[in-house]
Design a protein around this motif. Structure first.
Motif, PDB file in Angstrom:
ATOM      1  N   TRP A  96      -1.179  -4.239   4.295  1.00  0.00           N
ATOM      2  CA  TRP A  96      -2.173  -3.312   3.753  1.00  0.00           C
ATOM      3  C   TRP A  96      -3.430  -4.069   3.378  1.00  0.00           C
ATOM      4  O   TRP A  96      -3.380  -5.147   2.769  1.00  0.00           O
ATOM      5  CB  TRP A  96      -1.571  -2.635   2.529  1.00  0.00           C
ATOM      6  CG  TRP A  96      -2.461  -1.640   1.872  1.00  0.00           C
ATOM      7  CD1 TRP A  96      -2.990  -0.506   2.400  1.00  0.00           C
ATOM      8  CD2 TRP A  96      -2.898  -1.680   0.510  1.00  0.00           C
ATOM      9  NE1 TRP A  96      -3.731   0.160   1.466  1.00  0.00           N
ATOM     10  CE2 TRP A  96      -3.690  -0.523   0.293  1.00  0.00           C
ATOM     11  CE3 TRP A  96      -2.686  -2.549  -0.533  1.00  0.00           C
ATOM     12  CZ2 TRP A  96      -4.272  -0.246  -0.931  1.00  0.00           C
ATOM     13  CZ3 TRP A  96      -3.269  -2.277  -1.758  1.00  0.00           C
ATOM     14  CH2 TRP A  96      -4.054  -1.134  -1.939  1.00  0.00           C
ATOM     15  N   ARG A  97      -4.585  -3.512   3.735  1.00  0.00           N
ATOM     16  CA  ARG A  97      -5.877  -4.119   3.434  1.00  0.00           C
ATOM     17  C   ARG A  97      -6.724  -3.281   2.496  1.00  0.00           C
ATOM     18  O   ARG A  97      -7.794  -3.709   2.080  1.00  0.00           O
ATOM     19  CB  ARG A  97      -6.665  -4.364   4.727  1.00  0.00           C
ATOM     20  CG  ARG A  97      -5.985  -5.317   5.674  1.00  0.00           C
ATOM     21  CD  ARG A  97      -5.996  -6.712   5.070  1.00  0.00           C
ATOM     22  NE  ARG A  97      -5.465  -7.682   6.019  1.00  0.00           N
ATOM     23  CZ  ARG A  97      -4.472  -8.498   5.737  1.00  0.00           C
ATOM     24  NH1 ARG A  97      -3.878  -8.445   4.571  1.00  0.00           N
ATOM     25  NH2 ARG A  97      -4.054  -9.362   6.631  1.00  0.00           N
ATOM     26  N   GLY A  98      -6.290  -2.068   2.185  1.00  0.00           N
ATOM     27  CA  GLY A  98      -7.046  -1.198   1.281  1.00  0.00           C
ATOM     28  C   GLY A  98      -7.107   0.215   1.819  1.00  0.00           C
ATOM     29  O   GLY A  98      -6.566   0.520   2.881  1.00  0.00           O
ATOM     30  N   ASP A  99      -7.752   1.085   1.054  1.00  0.00           N
ATOM     31  CA  ASP A  99      -7.898   2.491   1.418  1.00  0.00           C
ATOM     32  C   ASP A  99      -9.366   2.819   1.657  1.00  0.00           C
ATOM     33  O   ASP A  99     -10.251   2.222   1.043  1.00  0.00           O
ATOM     34  CB  ASP A  99      -7.373   3.392   0.299  1.00  0.00           C
ATOM     35  CG  ASP A  99      -5.878   3.235   0.077  1.00  0.00           C
ATOM     36  OD1 ASP A  99      -5.168   2.939   1.045  1.00  0.00           O
ATOM     37  OD2 ASP A  99      -5.426   3.416  -1.073  1.00  0.00           O
ATOM     38  N   VAL A 100      -9.610   3.770   2.540  1.00  0.00           N
ATOM     39  CA  VAL A 100     -10.971   4.236   2.818  1.00  0.00           C
ATOM     40  C   VAL A 100     -10.951   5.763   2.856  1.00  0.00           C
ATOM     41  O   VAL A 100      -9.908   6.367   3.131  1.00  0.00           O
ATOM     42  CB  VAL A 100     -11.521   3.678   4.153  1.00  0.00           C
ATOM     43  CG1 VAL A 100     -11.694   2.175   4.075  1.00  0.00           C
ATOM     44  CG2 VAL A 100     -10.648   4.040   5.321  1.00  0.00           C
ATOM     45  N   GLY A 122       0.795  -1.222   0.000  1.00  0.00           N
ATOM     46  CA  GLY A 122       0.000   0.000   0.000  1.00  0.00           C
ATOM     47  C   GLY A 122       0.828   1.273   0.000  1.00  0.00           C
ATOM     48  O   GLY A 122       2.035   1.251  -0.216  1.00  0.00           O
ATOM     49  N   PRO A 123       0.169   2.397   0.246  1.00  0.00           N
ATOM     50  CA  PRO A 123       0.833   3.692   0.124  1.00  0.00           C
ATOM     51  C   PRO A 123       1.880   3.971   1.200  1.00  0.00           C
ATOM     52  O   PRO A 123       2.727   4.828   1.026  1.00  0.00           O
ATOM     53  CB  PRO A 123      -0.310   4.697   0.207  1.00  0.00           C
ATOM     54  CG  PRO A 123      -1.384   3.986   0.964  1.00  0.00           C
ATOM     55  CD  PRO A 123      -1.247   2.540   0.577  1.00  0.00           C
ATOM     56  N   LEU A 124       1.848   3.262   2.314  1.00  0.00           N
ATOM     57  CA  LEU A 124       2.788   3.515   3.407  1.00  0.00           C
ATOM     58  C   LEU A 124       3.830   2.403   3.531  1.00  0.00           C
ATOM     59  O   LEU A 124       4.495   2.264   4.557  1.00  0.00           O
ATOM     60  CB  LEU A 124       2.025   3.686   4.726  1.00  0.00           C
ATOM     61  CG  LEU A 124       0.972   4.792   4.719  1.00  0.00           C
ATOM     62  CD1 LEU A 124       0.202   4.818   6.031  1.00  0.00           C
ATOM     63  CD2 LEU A 124       1.610   6.145   4.439  1.00  0.00           C
ATOM     64  N   TYR A 138      -7.762   7.829  -1.868  1.00  0.00           N
ATOM     65  CA  TYR A 138      -8.661   8.942  -1.593  1.00  0.00           C
ATOM     66  C   TYR A 138      -7.940  10.258  -1.332  1.00  0.00           C
ATOM     67  O   TYR A 138      -8.552  11.217  -0.883  1.00  0.00           O
ATOM     68  CB  TYR A 138      -9.589   8.582  -0.429  1.00  0.00           C
ATOM     69  CG  TYR A 138     -10.462   7.402  -0.784  1.00  0.00           C
ATOM     70  CD1 TYR A 138     -11.582   7.567  -1.588  1.00  0.00           C
ATOM     71  CD2 TYR A 138     -10.141   6.125  -0.371  1.00  0.00           C
ATOM     72  CE1 TYR A 138     -12.369   6.487  -1.951  1.00  0.00           C
ATOM     73  CE2 TYR A 138     -10.919   5.036  -0.724  1.00  0.00           C
ATOM     74  CZ  TYR A 138     -12.034   5.224  -1.523  1.00  0.00           C
ATOM     75  OH  TYR A 138     -12.808   4.155  -1.886  1.00  0.00           O
ATOM     76  N   GLY A 139      -6.647  10.312  -1.605  1.00  0.00           N
ATOM     77  CA  GLY A 139      -5.901  11.563  -1.493  1.00  0.00           C
ATOM     78  C   GLY A 139      -5.857  12.110  -0.086  1.00  0.00           C
ATOM     79  O   GLY A 139      -6.018  11.375   0.883  1.00  0.00           O
ATOM     80  N   PRO A 140      -5.656  13.416   0.037  1.00  0.00           N
ATOM     81  CA  PRO A 140      -5.533  14.029   1.364  1.00  0.00           C
ATOM     82  C   PRO A 140      -6.735  13.719   2.248  1.00  0.00           C
ATOM     83  O   PRO A 140      -7.879  13.838   1.818  1.00  0.00           O
ATOM     84  CB  PRO A 140      -5.445  15.524   1.059  1.00  0.00           C
ATOM     85  CG  PRO A 140      -4.918  15.597  -0.327  1.00  0.00           C
ATOM     86  CD  PRO A 140      -5.489  14.398  -1.033  1.00  0.00           C
ATOM     87  N   GLY A 141      -6.459  13.279   3.462  1.00  0.00           N
ATOM     88  CA  GLY A 141      -7.527  12.959   4.399  1.00  0.00           C
ATOM     89  C   GLY A 141      -8.000  11.521   4.334  1.00  0.00           C
ATOM     90  O   GLY A 141      -8.717  11.060   5.213  1.00  0.00           O
ATOM     91  N   GLY A 142      -7.605  10.789   3.281  1.00  0.00           N
ATOM     92  CA  GLY A 142      -7.969   9.379   3.187  1.00  0.00           C
ATOM     93  C   GLY A 142      -7.151   8.566   4.175  1.00  0.00           C
ATOM     94  O   GLY A 142      -6.202   9.055   4.782  1.00  0.00           O
ATOM     95  N   ARG A 143      -7.555   7.329   4.347  1.00  0.00           N
ATOM     96  CA  ARG A 143      -6.850   6.450   5.277  1.00  0.00           C
ATOM     97  C   ARG A 143      -6.462   5.149   4.594  1.00  0.00           C
ATOM     98  O   ARG A 143      -7.199   4.635   3.762  1.00  0.00           O
ATOM     99  CB  ARG A 143      -7.733   6.144   6.488  1.00  0.00           C
ATOM    100  CG  ARG A 143      -7.905   7.343   7.401  1.00  0.00           C
ATOM    101  CD  ARG A 143      -8.931   7.064   8.475  1.00  0.00           C
ATOM    102  NE  ARG A 143      -8.942   8.014   9.565  1.00  0.00           N
ATOM    103  CZ  ARG A 143      -9.151   9.315   9.479  1.00  0.00           C
ATOM    104  NH1 ARG A 143      -9.329   9.865   8.308  1.00  0.00           N
ATOM    105  NH2 ARG A 143      -9.166  10.081  10.551  1.00  0.00           N
ATOM    106  N   ALA A 144      -5.315   4.636   4.986  1.00  0.00           N
ATOM    107  CA  ALA A 144      -4.861   3.323   4.535  1.00  0.00           C
ATOM    108  C   ALA A 144      -5.073   2.348   5.687  1.00  0.00           C
ATOM    109  O   ALA A 144      -4.698   2.641   6.825  1.00  0.00           O
ATOM    110  CB  ALA A 144      -3.385   3.381   4.147  1.00  0.00           C
TER     111      ALA A 144
END
Length: 88
Positions: free
Chosen positions: A83-87, A33-35, A63-69
């Motif tokens: 990583w399980r996905g983004d919300v 994932g992103p992190l 989901y860009g700024p404010g999204g969560r991984a």
């Protein structure tokens, strides 16, 4: 050095000037994932390194700024969170 390489070995949420791991702290490695490659400081978490899923704020996810991984502990190794996905 690209952005992903720059972030490896750094602690999630730490100040950019002092983002390396510190002695006496407990960390879990974020995988995928992103992190990917960042370390999550687990020292003060009541659930410890083998706890439940965490939602970490990031600007780099779907989901860009404010999204969560979303990351969850790996069953075979609680020191790694997969990583399980983004919300939003």
């Amino acid at each position: 050095m690209d952005e992903q390489e720059f972030m490896r070995g750094r602690v999630y949420g730490a100040d950019h000037d002092d983002a390396g791991p510190r002695p006496g702290r407990t960390y879990a490695q974020l995988v995928g994932g992103p992190l990917d490659g960042l370390l999550l400081d687990m020292t003060d978490r009541s659930d410890g390194p083998s706890g439940e899923q965490v939602a970490l704020v990031t600007e780099m996810g779907r989901y860009g700024p404010g999204g969560r991984a979303l990351y969850a502990p790996r069953p075979s190794d609680g020191r790694r969170y997969d990583w399980r996905g983004d919300v939003p």
